[in-house]
Design an enzyme around this catalytic site. Structure first.
Site, PDB file in Angstrom:
ATOM      1  N   SER A 146       0.822  -1.202   0.000  1.00  0.00           N
ATOM      2  CA  SER A 146       0.000   0.000   0.000  1.00  0.00           C
ATOM      3  C   SER A 146       0.870   1.271   0.000  1.00  0.00           C
ATOM      4  O   SER A 146       1.650   1.464  -0.926  1.00  0.00           O
ATOM      5  CB  SER A 146      -0.966  -0.056   1.189  1.00  0.00           C
ATOM      6  N   ASP A 222     -10.027  -5.401  -3.616  1.00  0.00           N
ATOM      7  CA  ASP A 222      -9.420  -4.436  -2.683  1.00  0.00           C
ATOM      8  C   ASP A 222     -10.382  -3.267  -2.477  1.00  0.00           C
ATOM      9  O   ASP A 222     -10.829  -2.643  -3.448  1.00  0.00           O
ATOM     10  CB  ASP A 222      -8.091  -3.950  -3.289  1.00  0.00           C
ATOM     11  N   HIS A 254      -7.499  -5.911   0.619  1.00  0.00           N
ATOM     12  CA  HIS A 254      -6.296  -5.109   0.887  1.00  0.00           C
ATOM     13  C   HIS A 254      -5.505  -5.617   2.100  1.00  0.00           C
ATOM     14  O   HIS A 254      -4.451  -5.090   2.412  1.00  0.00           O
ATOM     15  CB  HIS A 254      -6.724  -3.654   1.134  1.00  0.00           C
TER      16      HIS A 254
HETATM   17  N1  LIG Z   1      -7.867   1.925   9.174  1.00  0.00           N
HETATM   18  C1  LIG Z   1      -8.144   2.159   7.770  1.00  0.00           C
HETATM   19  C2  LIG Z   1      -7.519   1.117   6.926  1.00  0.00           C
HETATM   20  C3  LIG Z   1      -6.044   1.252   6.909  1.00  0.00           C
HETATM   21  C4  LIG Z   1      -5.409   0.060   6.263  1.00  0.00           C
HETATM   22  O1  LIG Z   1      -6.060  -0.802   5.645  1.00  0.00           O
HETATM   23  N2  LIG Z   1      -4.112  -0.012   6.416  1.00  0.00           N
HETATM   24  C5  LIG Z   1      -3.396  -1.080   5.809  1.00  0.00           C
HETATM   25  C6  LIG Z   1      -2.267  -0.481   5.006  1.00  0.00           C
HETATM   26  S1  LIG Z   1      -2.886   0.773   3.869  1.00  0.00           S
HETATM   27  C7  LIG Z   1      -2.796  -1.957   6.868  1.00  0.00           C
HETATM   28  O2  LIG Z   1      -1.822  -2.619   6.631  1.00  0.00           O
HETATM   29  N3  LIG Z   1      -3.356  -1.935   8.077  1.00  0.00           N
HETATM   30  C8  LIG Z   1      -2.775  -2.590   9.217  1.00  0.00           C
HETATM   31  C9  LIG Z   1      -2.992  -4.072   9.299  1.00  0.00           C
HETATM   32  O3  LIG Z   1      -3.805  -4.631   8.546  1.00  0.00           O
HETATM   33  O4  LIG Z   1      -2.326  -4.695  10.149  1.00  0.00           O
HETATM   34  C10 LIG Z   1      -9.634   2.168   7.539  1.00  0.00           C
HETATM   35  O5  LIG Z   1     -10.349   1.878   8.471  1.00  0.00           O
HETATM   36  O6  LIG Z   1     -10.076   2.472   6.416  1.00  0.00           O
END
Ligand SMILES: N[C@@H](CCC(=O)N[C@@H](CS)C(=O)NCC(=O)O)C(=O)O
Length: 276
Positions: A146, A222, A254
């Site tokens: 990402s 995604d 995603h």
């Molecule tokens: N918190 C955000 C999503 C953020 C998200 O998906 N982050 C990804 C990277 S862009 C991630 O790796 N999150 C941490 C994880 O899954 O451990 C939302 O609620 O929309």
């Protein structure tokens, strides 16, 4: 540098370390996996840059990379995604501020004081790692997820010759045209959009490309596809006649379930480039 933890994993050691960082003006934490082969001498290094909201820990515990890296004899570094702490600027939006450094050097207040993740990841942390651990500086590769995929691609194209290969999982491909990019570049880099282009993988692809193999995986389910804009990078790769593999993976979202599903492929891909 201080050791936070060291755990035996797949015959090697998964460590977590903190150090005072000059570039970000505070303490930074990173994960480093050293395979058993590092006991006999320097090993290649694969960087994993993480996405929005992540610390050094998410990919380290959820991407499932250590097993494949241990087999290949490759080290893994998991940097944090931003400076952190009470005195560090932040924002209510999870996509700006702490956890969302976007791998740039901020030039604008209030961010410029600490948000220098480009310098941190491309200069300060590599120097620290190559001084302190048995790592082969001439054998580096880079990947990320990402926002970290954006970091991996832009950094790989900006340092020709440094990385044998680059890959990305669901990268932010065209931040200068995305809600994951425009608000952040405005805040960090200011209104002059000419300074943004150096941090857009699709624009860099058309301008320079990458002299080595590229692998990109993107899930078709995604939830952030409209922000990631994989089509912009795919079109740029075709226009630039860039050698590489761009895969749309049916039904994947995603999350780290997607990342971990294709991690073996990515580590093997980098091992081929690093070890021949
Ligand atoms: N918190 C955000 C999503 C953020 C998200 O998906 N982050 C990804 C990277 S862009 C991630 O790796 N999150 C941490 C994880 O899954 O451990 C939302 O609620 O929309």
């Amino acid at each position: 540098m201080k050791t936070v933890s060291e755990n035996r994993a797949f015959g090697g050691v998964q460590g977590v370390y903190t150090h005072a960082s000059q570039s970000t003006g505070g303490d930074m934490t990173f994960g480093l996996f050293l395979p058993a082969q590092a006991e006999d001498g320097p090993v290649p290094l694969l960087w994993f840059l993480s996405g929005l909201t992540c610390t050094h820990e998410n990919a380290m515990i959820k991407a499932g990379a250590q097993r494949w890296a241990a087999e290949a004899g490759i080290a893994l570094c998991f940097p944090d995604t931003s400076p952190r702490g009470e005195g560090v600027a932040n924002d209510a939006d999870f996509a700006l501020g702490q956890g969302a450094g976007f791998y740039v050097n901020a030039t604008q207040a209030p961010w410029a004081l600490h948000f220098r993740m480009w310098d941190y990841v491309t200069d300060e942390l590599p120097r620290l790692l190559f001084n302190a651990f048995p790592l082969a500086e001439e054998a580096q590769a880079i990947t990320g997820h990402s926002m970290g995929g954006h970091g991996a691609l832009t950094i790989a194209m900006s340092f020709p010759g440094r990385f044998a290969s680059v890959s990305a999982f669901a990268p932010i491909c065209n931040p200068t045209a995305s809600d994951w990019g425009r608000p952040q570049f405005s805040a960090y880099l200011g209104p002059d959009e000419s300074s943004w282009a150096a941090h857009d993988a699709s624009l860099l692809m058309r301008k320079r490309g990458f002299d080595g193999p590229i692998l990109v995986d993107q899930g078709t389910a995604d939830q952030f596809l409209d922000k990631l804009k994989p089509e912009a990078l795919a079109e740029a790769m075709a226009a630039a006649r860039q050698g590489g593999t761009f895969r749309m993976q049916k039904g994947y979202d995603h999350s780290y379930f997607f990342v971990s599903s294709f991690m073996e492929d990515h580590v093997h891909f980098h091992a081929d480039a690093l070890l021949g």
